[in-house]
Design a protein around this motif. Structure first.
Motif, short mmCIF file in Angstrom:
data_model
loop_
_atom_site.label_atom_id
_atom_site.label_comp_id
_atom_site.label_asym_id
_atom_site.label_seq_id
_atom_site.Cartn_x
_atom_site.Cartn_y
_atom_site.Cartn_z
N THR A 1 2.94 -13.82 8.73
CA THR A 1 2.18 -13.22 7.76
C THR A 1 1.41 -14.18 6.83
O THR A 1 2.00 -14.80 6.11
CB THR A 1 3.18 -12.18 6.84
OG1 THR A 1 3.85 -11.54 7.83
CG2 THR A 1 2.18 -11.50 5.80
N ARG B 1 -2.33 -14.17 2.11
CA ARG B 1 -3.53 -13.12 1.71
C ARG B 1 -3.25 -11.68 2.07
O ARG B 1 -3.62 -10.60 1.43
CB ARG B 1 -4.66 -13.44 2.29
CG ARG B 1 -5.30 -14.73 1.63
CD ARG B 1 -6.96 -15.09 2.40
NE ARG B 1 -6.72 -15.16 3.69
CZ ARG B 1 -6.54 -16.52 4.09
NH1 ARG B 1 -6.22 -17.66 3.81
NH2 ARG B 1 -6.51 -16.47 5.62
N GLU B 2 -2.30 -11.44 2.96
CA GLU B 2 -2.00 -10.11 3.43
C GLU B 2 -0.78 -9.45 2.66
O GLU B 2 0.46 -9.12 3.11
CB GLU B 2 -1.44 -9.97 4.83
CG GLU B 2 -2.79 -10.77 5.87
CD GLU B 2 -2.14 -10.78 7.14
OE1 GLU B 2 -2.93 -10.14 8.30
OE2 GLU B 2 -1.08 -11.21 7.63
N ILE B 3 -1.27 -9.03 1.30
CA ILE B 3 -0.44 -8.63 0.37
C ILE B 3 0.41 -7.25 0.87
O ILE B 3 1.61 -7.13 0.69
CB ILE B 3 -0.95 -8.54 -1.08
CG1 ILE B 3 -1.50 -9.88 -1.58
CG2 ILE B 3 -0.13 -7.99 -2.17
CD1 ILE B 3 -2.37 -9.55 -2.63
N TRP B 4 -0.46 -6.50 1.50
CA TRP B 4 0.22 -4.99 1.80
C TRP B 4 1.40 -5.36 2.96
O TRP B 4 2.06 -4.35 3.12
CB TRP B 4 -0.75 -4.22 2.41
CG TRP B 4 -1.42 -4.92 3.51
CD1 TRP B 4 -1.29 -4.63 5.02
CD2 TRP B 4 -2.63 -6.02 3.64
NE1 TRP B 4 -2.05 -5.29 5.85
CE2 TRP B 4 -3.08 -6.13 5.13
CE3 TRP B 4 -3.54 -6.67 2.73
CZ2 TRP B 4 -3.91 -7.13 5.68
CZ3 TRP B 4 -4.41 -7.36 3.07
CH2 TRP B 4 -4.72 -7.69 4.48
N LYS B 5 1.51 -6.64 3.65
CA LYS B 5 2.63 -6.87 4.32
C LYS B 5 3.71 -7.49 3.95
O LYS B 5 4.80 -7.60 4.60
CB LYS B 5 2.04 -7.90 5.71
CG LYS B 5 0.92 -6.86 6.63
CD LYS B 5 0.42 -7.94 7.59
CE LYS B 5 -0.56 -7.43 8.58
NZ LYS B 5 -0.90 -8.18 9.67
N TRP B 6 3.55 -7.81 2.47
CA TRP B 6 4.77 -8.61 2.09
C TRP B 6 6.09 -7.85 2.14
O TRP B 6 6.96 -8.38 2.40
CB TRP B 6 4.32 -9.03 0.51
CG TRP B 6 3.36 -10.08 0.31
CD1 TRP B 6 2.71 -10.78 1.31
CD2 TRP B 6 3.10 -10.85 -0.75
NE1 TRP B 6 1.72 -11.75 1.02
CE2 TRP B 6 1.94 -11.70 -0.56
CE3 TRP B 6 3.51 -10.62 -2.04
CZ2 TRP B 6 1.27 -12.58 -1.46
CZ3 TRP B 6 2.77 -11.48 -3.22
CH2 TRP B 6 1.74 -12.40 -2.54
#
Length: 247
Positions: free
Chosen positions: A225, A228-233
């Motif tokens: 991950t 930058r892929e905050i929605w995947k945190w």
């Protein structure tokens, strides 16, 4: 100039001063105390995983030109120097190309004799005790495999840590004896079969190249991950690794 315009100009200047002060403070902290690093490869598995974000204690070993932003050639050697200890996890500049940061475990101090025989680390002619400690499977796409044997090593100073031994016949499992020169150190990755370290092209690491000691994991994302892929945190955060000390 009206009072209102003067007030706006004064507020703008105050904001600029706060920003400048914050940047200066961040630069001082990064230069003198702690610097963040991210782990880009699996060479330190299982201790450090791809996607770990760590703080490195730069005060631990004193300072060299590599401690400063852009590494200006202002002085040579180290100031306020302190000796690292065998077993420390160290960030350093890659000797053949000092623009690149590496992170490995320090296993050899100046004057030590280091050799790997049939996968067992030997320090000054004595095998480092190790016991099997389960298996390891990574969530990293380029992981070392599933159910890789884990061996817990214990150095003569009591430092203990886990290593991976994927194959008993890898090219790093039997080496020549290395004698660590004065002012240099010998580094190895905990993922013993998948680490380019002092057994290979890294060679001996000069004291000047040390940046600091890995201190704590402050953030960690699994499954490749991106930060930058905050929605995947939420789904990929390794919650159990947050604020975990590096051993």
């Amino acid at each position: 100039m009206t009072d209102r315009a003067e007030h706006k100009q004064s507020a703008l200047w105050e904001n600029i001063k706060v920003i400048i002060q914050a940047l200066l403070l961040a630069t001082i902290i990064r230069t003198v105390l702690f610097q963040p690093f991210t782990i880009p490869s699996g060479s330190m598995m299982p201790t450090l995983l791809v996607g770990d974000y760590i703080f490195v204690n730069k005060f631990a070993y004193g300072y060299s030109k590599y401690s400063l932003p852009f590494s200006p050639d202002l002085f040579s050697g180290r100031i306020l120097a302190s000796e690292p200890e065998r077993g420390d996890v160290v960030v350093f500049r890659f000797p053949p190309n000092p623009d690149i940061d590496y992170i490995k475990r320090l296993v050899g101090l100046p004057g030590d004799r280091i050799q790997v025989i049939e996968g067992v680390l030997h320090v000054n002619g004595k095998p480092v005790p190790r016991v099997q400690d389960g298996t390891f499977t990574s969530d990293y796409r380029q992981d070392p495999g599933s159910n890789v044997p884990v061996f817990r090593e214990t150095l003569d100073n009591g430092v203990t840590y886990d290593t991976l031994d994927q194959s008993p016949i890898s090219r790093g499992d039997n080496t020549q004896e290395f004698i660590v020169p004065e002012g240099h150190y010998f580094m190895m990755g905990d993922n013993r079969d998948n680490s380019l370290d002092s057994r290979f092209d890294v060679g001996f690491v000069p004291a000047e190249n040390l940046i600091g000691r890995a201190s704590v994991i402050f953030f960690s994302l699994g499954n490749d991950t991106s930060f930058r892929e905050i929605w995947k945190w939420p789904a990929n955060m390794r919650w159990d690794r947050l604020f975990k000390g590096v051993e």
